[in-house]
Write an enzyme that holds these catalytic residues in place. Structure first.
Site, short mmCIF file in Angstrom:
data_model
loop_
_atom_site.label_atom_id
_atom_site.label_comp_id
_atom_site.label_asym_id
_atom_site.label_seq_id
_atom_site.Cartn_x
_atom_site.Cartn_y
_atom_site.Cartn_z
N GLY A 304 -23.56 -2.29 -4.72
CA GLY A 304 -24.11 -2.10 -3.45
C GLY A 304 -25.72 -1.82 -3.61
O GLY A 304 -26.29 -1.94 -2.49
N LYS A 306 -28.00 -4.44 -3.78
CA LYS A 306 -28.47 -5.54 -2.91
C LYS A 306 -28.04 -5.13 -1.45
O LYS A 306 -28.76 -5.67 -0.58
CB LYS A 306 -28.05 -6.83 -3.50
CG LYS A 306 -28.73 -7.37 -4.94
CD LYS A 306 -28.51 -8.84 -5.21
CE LYS A 306 -28.72 -9.06 -6.56
NZ LYS A 306 -28.10 -8.10 -7.62
N ASP A 350 -10.38 -10.05 -0.87
CA ASP A 350 -10.53 -10.93 -2.16
C ASP A 350 -11.56 -12.12 -1.55
O ASP A 350 -11.41 -12.82 -0.58
CB ASP A 350 -9.31 -11.68 -2.40
CG ASP A 350 -9.32 -12.70 -3.47
OD1 ASP A 350 -10.53 -12.91 -3.96
OD2 ASP A 350 -8.43 -13.11 -4.09
N CYS A 421 -26.98 -12.88 -12.30
CA CYS A 421 -27.88 -12.43 -13.14
C CYS A 421 -27.66 -12.84 -14.54
O CYS A 421 -27.36 -12.19 -15.56
CB CYS A 421 -27.73 -10.72 -13.34
SG CYS A 421 -29.24 -9.96 -14.20
#
Length: 490
Positions: A304, A306, A350, A421
């Site tokens: 959560g 970003k 999903d 990342c």
């Protein structure tokens, strides 16, 4: 070298192999306890490293709780943090040193003893701890936590290690390596496949000469960076920090300790967040002016961080954000992260099917895709020892499915940010180029130009692609990758 590790190994081999503490994975009765307790910071570091090794725990989650439970002072907390993270970062290199000094394979050393030795070697080779103190404190830990036989073993191995400095050990443990990749992998304590992935990514940018700087940056503790949620924290006069280099909403914490000691951090309007993550969210939210009523989606929102920044940006521009997360427990983390920002819908679903259920719906979408996390090894050092090339293969399949779903959910003319990342080319350019080949109606936009409009200073980006690759050694951020995609209106 005089009195080389190799010579000393031969001289001490018999005595080490005869030591009773070397039997693998065998629990023994701890030695009689000394009157002197283990120092609190070392005790916390030992506990965290045990949890990481035996329970697959994450140091960044366990360490703050152990520090708090132990009531450590700011200085002791700093020492515990350095002992924990420094030992984990350099674990591969230290294990080679220990194997030589002990004259035996690492796998034959009891886990408790091995952790004590790693902590001791870190203090001897990479910290400003006096030799006698590093050895004595490690022996004391062995007396508290290990067997009677382990005490002499720990003492002998660390005294053997202390006869040579870091450069001597680097030279010795790499003397038989045949190529630079293997040598750098050992010296900078990165698995060889990760070192090669970084080399490949830097070579693709024409910056292969930066590889050593890149590896070295992963072994340096990053500063704590915070994000001040726009519209909520402009009057912050409590948290002591200075502006970040690039992010207009970021700050670097000037002091150590737990950021949660600040009320604004506890309230969620000032949050711990890497500057690279901030730039990834802002490149999407500030790419062009927000039109009131826009619908935004964070399709993989957990945990959560970003999403909170996007939510504040959306609120300021009159947009509405939906945060999707597949795992209910992580959806709860997202709700907690968003508690300071009203009006965000958090849903459980999903992500690979979301676009089919909500086609052509969202004006802006963030796909912060699940990835190997190789770009955040400074912060999660144990990840380098847990991830394998197989993880890359599994994740790239998921990443491609998520991107296809996100493109379906994107309105024609909308904007999608694909973010990882990780600098691994299979997770970055490979995914983007695969989507472009598959979808003739999808085009890539210039993320570099978009970042330049957001950033406070020029960002040193290399290569010729339209996407952005940040690096710890170059920007001081996690190695975030950012690509911007759009879908034609026809």
């Amino acid at each position: 070298m005089n009195d080389s590790p190799e010579k000393s190994r031969l001289e001490t081999s018999k005595s080490m192999n005869d030591a009773s503490n070397g039997a693998p994975r065998e629990r023994r009765k701890p030695a009689a306890r000394r009157s002197r307790p283990v120092t609190p910071s070392r005790g916390v570091a030992f506990d965290v490293l045990m949890a990481v090794m035996l329970d697959d725990a994450y140091a960044n989650l366990v360490l703050p709780n152990r520090i708090k439970a132990a009531g450590l002072s700011t200085n002791d907390a700093g020492l515990a943090t350095e002992l924990t993270y420094g030992t984990l970062r350099m674990q591969g290199f230290y294990d080679r040193v220990i194997a030589n000094a002990a004259a035996r394979d690492i796998d034959t050393i009891d886990p408790v003893v091995l952790i004590i030795l790693r902590l001791g070697v870190h203090q001897l080779l990479n910290m400003r701890v006096a030799t006698h103190a590093a050895v004595d404190e490690s022996v004391n830990m062995a007396e508290h936590f290990a067997s009677l036989g382990a005490v002499g073993f720990v003492n002998a191995v660390l005294r053997r290690t202390s006869r040579h400095d870091l450069e001597d050990w680097q030279e010795f443990v790499t003397k038989d390596e045949k190529n630079d990749d293997s040598r750098l992998s050992i010296i900078y304590s990165h698995p060889l496949w990760i070192e090669r992935a970084f080399r490949q990514a830097l070579d693709a940018e024409g910056r292969g000469s930066e590889l050593e700087k890149c590896l070295a940056a992963d072994n340096i503790s990053p500063r704590v960076t915070l994000v001040e949620l726009p519209g909520f924290a402009e009057t912050n006069d409590e948290v002591e920090g200075e502006p970040t280099t690039y992010s207009p909403v970021g700050m670097s914490l000037n002091t150590g300790g737990d950021p949660l000691r600040f009320a604004r951090v506890r309230d969620g309007i000032v949050r711990v967040q890497d500057e690279g993550s901030q730039l990834a969210a802002l490149t999407l939210s500030r790419h062009h002016d927000v039109v009131e009523g826009e619908k935004w989606l964070d399709i993989c929102a957990g945990p959560g961080g970003k999403a909170a920044l996007l939510a504040a940006e959306a609120l300021a521009g009159g947009a509405m954000l939906t945060a999707n997360e597949i795992i209910p427990g992580r959806a709860d983390l997202v709700r907690n992260a968003l508690k300071a920002v009203p009006g965000v819908e958090v849903v459980v679903g999903d992500g690979t099917e979301y676009g089919t259920a909500h086609p052509n719906t969202y004006d802006r979408i963030l796909l912060d895709a699940p990835c190997t996390g190789l770009g955040a090894l400074r912060r999660r050092p144990e990840a380098r020892w847990r991830k394998t090339p197989r993880d890359v293969a599994e994740l790239t399949g998921l990443q491609a499915k998520l991107l296809e779903s996100a493109l379906k959910a994107l309105k024609p003319g909308g904007l999608l940010a694909y973010v990882t990342c990780s600098p691994h080319l299979a997770e970055t350019r490979g995914i983007v180029e695969g989507a472009l080949r598959k979808n003739a109606h999808v085009a890539e936009l210039d993320a570099r130009e978009a970042l330049a409009r957001v950033a406070l200073q020029d960002v040193d980006l290399a290569g010729k692609d339209l996407s952005v690759q940040l690096w710890p050694h170059r920007q001081g951020t996690d190695a975030m990758f950012i690509a911007l995609l759009t879908k034609s209106k026809n």
